[in-house]
Write a protein that holds these residues in place. Sequence first.
Motif: not given
Length: 123
Positions: A60-71
Amino acid sequence: MNRNRRICGPVLCCAALAAGALTAGAQPAPDPLQQRYEREIAACNSGDRPAPAREACIRAAGTALDRARGGPPAEVPRPSADGRATIVTPPGGTPPSSGSDAVTSGDGRATIVLPADRSPPQR
């Protein structure tokens, strides 16, 4: 001699502080998204979660980071050298193996891909 010690101590201390300030100033500003991710990972690894919950927390932390950076990085499908497989790699990744580093197992049921620094096993 005692007077020299009293003068050298503060001078050396000031020089060390100045050098530390210059070194700290040369470092790039920390990325707030990366800092948040690292805090979330630290919370996931705090030791109060069972393994499945800890692993889900890390994902979930990695997914949130990816989402915050545009995917997440785009995936690039490439065919293998023999055309029997499609290999999905991130952009700029190494091209698929040409087959020269792959060896068929003794019974013929598997293909073994060797690390770059290893030679094939002797039969």
